[in-house]
Design an enzyme around this catalytic site. Sequence first.
Site, mmCIF file in Angstrom:
data_model
loop_
_atom_site.group_PDB
_atom_site.id
_atom_site.type_symbol
_atom_site.label_atom_id
_atom_site.label_comp_id
_atom_site.label_asym_id
_atom_site.label_seq_id
_atom_site.Cartn_x
_atom_site.Cartn_y
_atom_site.Cartn_z
ATOM 1 N N PRO A 130 0.769 -1.250 0.000
ATOM 2 C CG PRO A 130 -0.019 -0.959 2.178
ATOM 3 C CD PRO A 130 0.694 -1.941 1.286
ATOM 4 C CB CYS A 131 3.065 2.805 -2.486
ATOM 5 S SG CYS A 131 2.175 2.435 -3.998
ATOM 6 C CG HIS A 132 -2.989 3.457 -1.245
ATOM 7 N ND1 HIS A 132 -2.692 2.125 -1.474
ATOM 8 C CD2 HIS A 132 -3.936 3.480 -0.278
ATOM 9 C CE1 HIS A 132 -3.447 1.377 -0.681
ATOM 10 N NE2 HIS A 132 -4.214 2.181 0.059
#
Length: 172
Positions: A130-132
């Site tokens: 989850p780089c977001h």
Amino acid sequence: MTIEYAVYRSELLGDIYVASDGDAIVKVELFPEEWRAFAGEHSVVKSWSPLLERALRQLDEYFHGRRQVFDLPLKWKGTAFQEEVWAALCRIPYGETATYADIAAQIGRPKAVRAVGQANRANELSILVPCHRVVGKNGALIGYAGSRTDVKAKLLELERRLQTRERESPLL
């Protein structure tokens, strides 16, 4: 090597391309033009393998608020530093955020904030890793796939909305 892929159709983001090497998920691509570039560099074939079906099912559960953590074999390919960053991203809880500086400190390299940003950008397993959930130190939505922060905003809003709904309507 042939890469198998399937497409998840998200109401929120449109088509999401999920690719596997047969053993693990190797790419999740949110942007059609990036997928076309990837497909042009690899031998890809559409597939309904059990692994890809499982990945699409888990994405569907995520987008409908029934999954907060993915349970899929992932194969990321990067430097040791990038892999450290990606592992740290996986520890950011659903619906929460961390700053690039937080991640740098967490991996024991507090001055590597820009390098964390570059590792984030190199993440080929969007949503699953989850780089977001990584934001600027002032909370700004920066650095997501270049200038595509609208996607980051949509994913964070989805998680926050579903998390709030879960808190307001707990199962008895």
